[in-house]
Design an enzyme around this catalytic site. Structure first.
Site, mmCIF file in Angstrom:
data_model
loop_
_atom_site.group_PDB
_atom_site.id
_atom_site.type_symbol
_atom_site.label_atom_id
_atom_site.label_comp_id
_atom_site.label_asym_id
_atom_site.label_seq_id
_atom_site.Cartn_x
_atom_site.Cartn_y
_atom_site.Cartn_z
ATOM 1 N N GLY A 189 0.827 -1.210 0.000
ATOM 2 C CA GLY A 189 0.000 0.000 0.000
ATOM 3 C C GLY A 189 0.863 1.263 0.000
ATOM 4 C CD GLU A 232 -11.129 -0.674 1.163
ATOM 5 O OE1 GLU A 232 -11.182 -1.346 2.213
ATOM 6 O OE2 GLU A 232 -11.802 0.363 0.994
ATOM 7 C CB CYS A 266 -8.878 -7.945 4.922
ATOM 8 S SG CYS A 266 -10.555 -7.632 4.378
HETATM 9 P P1 NAD Z 1 -1.017 -9.726 -3.043
HETATM 10 O O1 NAD Z 1 0.328 -10.307 -2.796
HETATM 11 O O2 NAD Z 1 -1.928 -10.407 -3.998
HETATM 12 O O3 NAD Z 1 -0.817 -8.235 -3.471
HETATM 13 C C1 NAD Z 1 -1.896 -7.433 -3.835
HETATM 14 C C2 NAD Z 1 -1.593 -6.776 -5.156
HETATM 15 O O4 NAD Z 1 -0.403 -6.006 -5.030
HETATM 16 C C3 NAD Z 1 -1.348 -7.775 -6.282
HETATM 17 O O5 NAD Z 1 -2.137 -7.424 -7.390
HETATM 18 C C4 NAD Z 1 0.124 -7.672 -6.555
HETATM 19 O O6 NAD Z 1 0.416 -7.810 -7.923
HETATM 20 C C5 NAD Z 1 0.480 -6.286 -6.091
HETATM 21 N N1 NAD Z 1 1.854 -6.210 -5.588
HETATM 22 C C6 NAD Z 1 2.460 -7.095 -4.769
HETATM 23 N N2 NAD Z 1 3.722 -6.675 -4.506
HETATM 24 C C7 NAD Z 1 3.885 -5.498 -5.150
HETATM 25 C C8 NAD Z 1 4.977 -4.571 -5.268
HETATM 26 N N3 NAD Z 1 6.134 -4.763 -4.660
HETATM 27 N N4 NAD Z 1 4.775 -3.467 -6.013
HETATM 28 C C9 NAD Z 1 3.583 -3.248 -6.630
HETATM 29 N N5 NAD Z 1 2.550 -4.104 -6.582
HETATM 30 C C10 NAD Z 1 2.688 -5.205 -5.857
HETATM 31 O O7 NAD Z 1 -1.842 -9.606 -1.734
HETATM 32 P P2 NAD Z 1 -1.341 -9.423 -0.290
HETATM 33 O O8 NAD Z 1 -0.696 -8.109 -0.189
HETATM 34 O O9 NAD Z 1 -0.664 -10.644 0.219
HETATM 35 O O10 NAD Z 1 -2.821 -9.374 0.338
HETATM 36 C C11 NAD Z 1 -3.052 -9.696 1.616
HETATM 37 C C12 NAD Z 1 -3.338 -8.428 2.383
HETATM 38 O O11 NAD Z 1 -4.452 -7.784 1.815
HETATM 39 C C13 NAD Z 1 -3.680 -8.677 3.822
HETATM 40 O O12 NAD Z 1 -2.997 -7.762 4.616
HETATM 41 C C14 NAD Z 1 -5.169 -8.432 3.880
HETATM 42 O O13 NAD Z 1 -5.595 -8.030 5.145
HETATM 43 C C15 NAD Z 1 -5.322 -7.378 2.838
HETATM 44 N N6 NAD Z 1 -6.668 -7.351 2.307
HETATM 45 C C16 NAD Z 1 -7.434 -6.275 2.575
HETATM 46 C C17 NAD Z 1 -8.746 -6.232 2.129
HETATM 47 C C18 NAD Z 1 -9.609 -5.057 2.431
HETATM 48 O O14 NAD Z 1 -10.676 -4.966 1.845
HETATM 49 N N7 NAD Z 1 -9.217 -4.161 3.307
HETATM 50 C C19 NAD Z 1 -9.262 -7.286 1.383
HETATM 51 C C20 NAD Z 1 -8.453 -8.352 1.099
HETATM 52 C C21 NAD Z 1 -7.145 -8.382 1.567
#
Ligand code: NAD
Length: 493
Positions: free
Chosen positions: A182, A199, A230
């Site tokens: 994020g 999010e 999440c």
């Molecule tokens: P993920 O690894 O799928 O990453 C999410 C997106 O970010 C992907 O599309 C990926 O391509 C991109 N990404 C990953 N690394 C990146 C980088 N270095 N630079 C740019 N883009 C990059 O998912 P994740 O991060 O493992 O997701 C899990 C997290 O998401 C948990 O913390 C969960 O709580 C949160 N989450 C939040 C919600 C919400 O609605 N608030 C919903 C679902 C998941």
């Protein structure tokens, strides 16, 4: 020019032509969606319907039903100065939105923002998570069958593709995923001054007070989608006496929900991949397993697990667990629970189980989080009228229903003045005299509540009408001389 640059250019051009079509995907393609999720997360078809497609369908129906209201000009309160002018907010499309999804609910977290983006009249590029690769592929195949491919292209790929997309100029970036990525998203968006919705996740606490129905508290949340949610309750705070009762109830609940053998039960899924499997198993090091703890790395299986007497500085408390592991931490009561929560980053949600309304109110008043849910878990996500989103490290911006529409619209202020009221305008022109300022104070500081004004006008009109009817009809009835008419007239009025 890179592939990502080309896609962005094409989508922007398509958007400018104004073609925006409705979404009709989830009802016809349930089977393909469920198949992809079975492969990614071991989700059963019913779990897919319950946790992924039902919500998308609801959001689409809601948007179709309310779109004309959402998109209509929204009159605002006026001052005496602007009483005869038109003042309203006109939602407008932002333009081109980048939607980056996460893997845990790959369809829901991608399609739900997309519904709002389309409803608000934007073009959107959808970047599903590469981690849920089967869902990403299915999305890439299915979306073009239902949506204009120029307006809503799907871009698949991993980190480097996402980074390339983030280098482009967008009108909004809607990101779902971890807080660490994020930060990168926000940094990239800042280069173009692009607004973002983040999010994110984090550790959502669950305080279980001794007076609550522990059986009910034990039944909610932590093992849905193997804890890869999440808004999953990440840890429990309770008094030591509650812990033993809770463990008993959770043991019963696991048996009831997932049978004696969750591994072989279709409504219990799998960890997304072995990297996450090892991460989750690693988090348990140094803590006492009270329930479950069984696992199979080759199958990405971790059974529903509860850790007891967990200390605040243990490994499992260092990051969001995002797995079927629930630590229980002892606190002396609600005061210490509030202190514990407030000492940490603001979570996406706080859960509280108690029969005491004062404790709920204290939690609301003395803590901060994206949402607060009392005596239940997860379900606030299903209430489309409640904005869904985080605060601080759990995110910024929100969505669901009209909130998505607003989030992905520019809420443009419109004030249409009449040029015939120059005498009022002249109050603000030099020379500035005290008399003019006194008038301006009155005209500018007096807010007019249009609703109240309309209600007042209606009541006045009704009273006028009633008086008119009485004036006309009563003498007529008297002249007719029939007492029954008089009684009826009296009764009606
Ligand atoms: P993920 O690894 O799928 O990453 C999410 C997106 O970010 C992907 O599309 C990926 O391509 C991109 N990404 C990953 N690394 C990146 C980088 N270095 N630079 C740019 N883009 C990059 O998912 P994740 O991060 O493992 O997701 C899990 C997290 O998401 C948990 O913390 C969960 O709580 C949160 N989450 C939040 C919600 C919400 O609605 N608030 C919903 C679902 C998941």
């Amino acid at each position: 020019m890179s592939r990502e640059e080309l896609v962005v250019q094409r989508a922007r051009k398509a958007f400018q032509t104004g073609k925006t079509k409705p979404l009709e995907l989830v009802t016809e393609r349930k089977k393909e969606i469920a198949d992809s999720l079975k492969k990614d997360l071991g989700k059963s078809e019913r779990c897919t319907e319950l946790f992924e497609t039902l919500g998308c369908e609801g959001e689409i129906r809601l948007a179709l039903q309310h779109l004309s209201d959402w998109a209509a000009p929204r009159p605002v309160e006026k001052t005496l100065m602007t009483l005869v002018d038109q003042a309203y907010v006109q939602p407008q499309p932002l333009g081109l939105v980048l939607i980056i999804g996460a893997w845990n609910y790959p369809w829901a977290v991608t399609l739900q923002p997309l519904v709002g983006a389309i409803a608000a009249g934007n073009a959107a590029i959808i970047k599903p998570s590469e981690v849920s690769s089967h869902s990403a592929r299915a999305m890439e195949e299915l979306l073009p069958l239902y949506l204009d491919t120029d307006l809503y292209p799907v871009v698949t790929g991993g980190v480097s593709e996402t980074q390339e997309l983030l280098r482009q100029r967008w009108d909004h970036v809607f990101y779902t995923g971890s807080s660490s990525v994020g930060r990168l998203v926000m940094e990239a968006a800042a280069a173009h001054l692009t607004p973002v919705t983040l999010e994110l996740g984090g550790k959502s606490p669950c305080y279980i007070h001794s007076d609550c129905n522990i059986r009910v508290a034990a039944r909610y949340g932590p093992f849905v989608n193997c804890g890869q949610t999440c808004i999953s309750p990440d840890y429990v705070l309770c008094e030591p006496s509650v812990q033993s009762r809770l463990l008993e109830e959770v043991r019963e609940c696991i048996k009831e929900f997932y049978t004696e053998n969750p591994k072989g039960f279709e409504d219990y899924g799998r960890i997304i991949n072995q990297r996450h499997f090892r991460r989750i198993m690693g988090l348990m090091e140094g803590s006492t397993v009270a329930l479950g703890g069984d696992c199979d790395e080759a199958d990405c299986y971790i059974g529903p697990t509860v850790l007891k007497d967990v200390s605040a500085d243990s490994k499992v408390m260092k990051e969001e667990i995002f797995g079927p592991v629930l630590p229980i931490i002892s606190v002396s009561g609600v005061d210490q629970a509030i202190q514990f929560i407030s000492d940490r980053e603001k979570p996406l949600v706080i859960y509280v189980f108690t029969e005491d309304k004062k404790i709920i109110q204290r939690m609301i008043a003395d803590t901060s989080s994206g949402a607060l849910l009392a005596n239940d878990c997860l379900v606030h996500f299903t209430v489309s009228t409640l904005p869904f989103g985080g605060v601080g490290h759990s995110g910024m911006g929100c969505y669901k229903g009209k909130h998505t529409f607003d989030q992905l619209s520019h809420l443009r202020s419109c004030l249409i003045k009449s040029s015939s009221l120059e005498s009022v305008n002249s109050l603000r022109y030099p020379p500035h005299t005290q008399r003019k300022i006194n008038w301006l104070r009155l005209l500018l500081l007096k807010q007019i509540d249009l609703k109240k004004l309309r209600r007042f006008t209606m009541i006045t009109a009704l009273m006028g009408l009633t008086a008119f009817i009485v004036q006309v009809t009563v003498p007529l009835f008297i002249r007719l001389g029939n007492p029954h008419w008089l009684i009826l007239c009296n009764y009606t009025l």
